[in-house]
Design a protein around this motif. Structure first.
Motif, PDB file in Angstrom:
ATOM      1  N   ALA A 223       0.836  -1.207   0.000  1.00  0.00           N
ATOM      2  CA  ALA A 223       0.000   0.000   0.000  1.00  0.00           C
ATOM      3  C   ALA A 223       0.868   1.254   0.000  1.00  0.00           C
ATOM      4  O   ALA A 223       0.599   2.208  -0.721  1.00  0.00           O
ATOM      5  N   GLU A 224       1.918   1.263   0.816  1.00  0.00           N
ATOM      6  CA  GLU A 224       2.812   2.419   0.842  1.00  0.00           C
ATOM      7  C   GLU A 224       3.552   2.573  -0.476  1.00  0.00           C
ATOM      8  O   GLU A 224       3.782   3.687  -0.929  1.00  0.00           O
ATOM      9  N   ALA A 225       3.899   1.467  -1.092  1.00  0.00           N
ATOM     10  CA  ALA A 225       4.655   1.516  -2.342  1.00  0.00           C
ATOM     11  C   ALA A 225       3.846   2.150  -3.471  1.00  0.00           C
ATOM     12  O   ALA A 225       4.410   2.755  -4.375  1.00  0.00           O
ATOM     13  N   THR A 226       2.520   2.046  -3.414  1.00  0.00           N
ATOM     14  CA  THR A 226       1.688   2.609  -4.478  1.00  0.00           C
ATOM     15  C   THR A 226       1.038   3.922  -4.068  1.00  0.00           C
ATOM     16  O   THR A 226       0.170   4.424  -4.769  1.00  0.00           O
ATOM     17  N   SER A 227       1.446   4.473  -2.930  1.00  0.00           N
ATOM     18  CA  SER A 227       0.861   5.714  -2.423  1.00  0.00           C
ATOM     19  C   SER A 227       1.834   6.867  -2.543  1.00  0.00           C
ATOM     20  O   SER A 227       3.037   6.685  -2.718  1.00  0.00           O
ATOM     21  N   LEU A 228       1.270   8.069  -2.428  1.00  0.00           N
ATOM     22  CA  LEU A 228       2.085   9.274  -2.398  1.00  0.00           C
ATOM     23  C   LEU A 228       2.206   9.723  -0.947  1.00  0.00           C
ATOM     24  O   LEU A 228       1.196   9.902  -0.263  1.00  0.00           O
ATOM     25  N   ARG A 229       3.408   9.922  -0.501  1.00  0.00           N
ATOM     26  CA  ARG A 229       3.633  10.350   0.882  1.00  0.00           C
ATOM     27  C   ARG A 229       3.489  11.865   0.956  1.00  0.00           C
ATOM     28  O   ARG A 229       4.146  12.600   0.230  1.00  0.00           O
ATOM     29  N   LEU A 230       2.610  12.346   1.845  1.00  0.00           N
ATOM     30  CA  LEU A 230       2.414  13.777   2.037  1.00  0.00           C
ATOM     31  C   LEU A 230       3.260  14.329   3.177  1.00  0.00           C
ATOM     32  O   LEU A 230       3.586  15.509   3.200  1.00  0.00           O
ATOM     33  N   THR A 231       3.581  13.476   4.148  1.00  0.00           N
ATOM     34  CA  THR A 231       4.392  13.900   5.281  1.00  0.00           C
ATOM     35  C   THR A 231       5.845  14.022   4.830  1.00  0.00           C
ATOM     36  O   THR A 231       6.408  13.066   4.292  1.00  0.00           O
ATOM     37  N   PRO A 232       6.447  15.192   5.031  1.00  0.00           N
ATOM     38  CA  PRO A 232       7.839  15.331   4.598  1.00  0.00           C
ATOM     39  C   PRO A 232       8.767  14.483   5.454  1.00  0.00           C
ATOM     40  O   PRO A 232       8.474  14.198   6.615  1.00  0.00           O
ATOM     41  N   PRO A 233       9.894  14.087   4.878  1.00  0.00           N
ATOM     42  CA  PRO A 233      10.854  13.309   5.675  1.00  0.00           C
ATOM     43  C   PRO A 233      11.495  14.198   6.747  1.00  0.00           C
ATOM     44  O   PRO A 233      11.435  15.424   6.675  1.00  0.00           O
ATOM     45  N   ASP A 234      12.102  13.583   7.743  1.00  0.00           N
ATOM     46  CA  ASP A 234      12.815  14.339   8.767  1.00  0.00           C
ATOM     47  C   ASP A 234      13.944  15.125   8.094  1.00  0.00           C
ATOM     48  O   ASP A 234      14.578  14.642   7.153  1.00  0.00           O
ATOM     49  N   LEU A 235      14.182  16.344   8.572  1.00  0.00           N
ATOM     50  CA  LEU A 235      15.245  17.173   7.991  1.00  0.00           C
ATOM     51  C   LEU A 235      16.634  16.625   8.307  1.00  0.00           C
ATOM     52  O   LEU A 235      17.561  16.768   7.521  1.00  0.00           O
ATOM     53  N   ALA A 236      16.741  16.019   9.460  1.00  0.00           N
ATOM     54  CA  ALA A 236      18.026  15.439   9.873  1.00  0.00           C
ATOM     55  C   ALA A 236      17.729  14.211  10.717  1.00  0.00           C
ATOM     56  O   ALA A 236      16.702  14.142  11.378  1.00  0.00           O
ATOM     57  N   PRO A 237      18.638  13.255  10.705  1.00  0.00           N
ATOM     58  CA  PRO A 237      18.407  12.074  11.541  1.00  0.00           C
ATOM     59  C   PRO A 237      18.492  12.440  13.019  1.00  0.00           C
ATOM     60  O   PRO A 237      19.260  13.309  13.420  1.00  0.00           O
ATOM     61  N   SER A 238      17.664  11.791  13.807  1.00  0.00           N
ATOM     62  CA  SER A 238      17.697  12.000  15.256  1.00  0.00           C
ATOM     63  C   SER A 238      18.831  11.180  15.857  1.00  0.00           C
ATOM     64  O   SER A 238      19.108  10.068  15.399  1.00  0.00           O
ATOM     65  N   PRO A 239      19.476  11.707  16.894  1.00  0.00           N
ATOM     66  CA  PRO A 239      20.504  10.908  17.585  1.00  0.00           C
ATOM     67  C   PRO A 239      19.881   9.615  18.122  1.00  0.00           C
ATOM     68  O   PRO A 239      18.674   9.552  18.389  1.00  0.00           O
ATOM     69  N   ALA A 240      20.685   8.609  18.308  1.00  0.00           N
ATOM     70  CA  ALA A 240      20.212   7.293  18.760  1.00  0.00           C
ATOM     71  C   ALA A 240      19.391   7.389  20.032  1.00  0.00           C
ATOM     72  O   ALA A 240      18.414   6.654  20.201  1.00  0.00           O
ATOM     73  N   ALA A 241      19.737   8.307  20.925  1.00  0.00           N
ATOM     74  CA  ALA A 241      19.001   8.452  22.190  1.00  0.00           C
ATOM     75  C   ALA A 241      17.560   8.906  21.970  1.00  0.00           C
ATOM     76  O   ALA A 241      16.722   8.745  22.844  1.00  0.00           O
ATOM     77  N   PHE A 242      17.273   9.469  20.799  1.00  0.00           N
ATOM     78  CA  PHE A 242      15.933   9.983  20.504  1.00  0.00           C
ATOM     79  C   PHE A 242      15.222   9.184  19.409  1.00  0.00           C
ATOM     80  O   PHE A 242      14.314   9.686  18.763  1.00  0.00           O
ATOM     81  N   ARG A 243      15.656   7.933  19.222  1.00  0.00           N
ATOM     82  CA  ARG A 243      14.998   7.063  18.241  1.00  0.00           C
ATOM     83  C   ARG A 243      14.314   5.907  18.942  1.00  0.00           C
ATOM     84  O   ARG A 243      14.802   5.388  19.948  1.00  0.00           O
TER      85      ARG A 243
END
Length: 115
Positions: free
Chosen positions: A4-24
């Motif tokens: 379903a995700e593969a055939t959909s358009l994502r509206l939510t933008p990706p994260d601007l930067a990766p979060s540090p491991a402590a915040f994942r």
């Protein structure tokens, strides 16, 4: 990613930067983004929304004279109920707009008994 995700358009933008491991989270997602908050749509849904918006801007639909709307909204029904002022105003806006598609948004109201 599922089919379903593969055939959909994502509206939510990706994260601007990766979060540090402590915040994942264990799944790798950032704790700064609510779980399951990614929004998707499809080309078909976007096209349907475009058609609705186009019709909402088209004002060739039937209308009623304001006098007629006021006469109807000012009368009580068979059970003695009458529309509230806000309900009558909303109905009047739709009845005179001429839009092909018109939408009322708001909580359901209750007709009141005249005093």
């Amino acid at each position: 990613m599922d089919a379903a995700e593969a055939t959909s358009l994502r509206l939510t933008p990706p994260d601007l930067a990766p979060s540090p491991a402590a915040f994942r989270r264990p799944d790798g997602s950032s704790v700064f983004r609510p779980k399951h908050s990614t929004v998707f749509t499809s080309e078909a849904l976007l096209a349907a929304e475009d058609r609705l918006l186009e019709r909402a801007c088209t004002t060739t639909g039937p209308t009623l004279p304001v006098v007629t709307v006021k006469k109807i909204t000012g009368r009580s029904d068979r059970e003695g109920r009458i529309l509230g002022d806000d309900q009558a105003a909303a109905l009047a806006k739709v009845a005179v707009s001429g839009r092909i598609v018109d939408v009322l948004v708001g909580p359901a109201g209750r007709a009141r008994r005249p005093r």
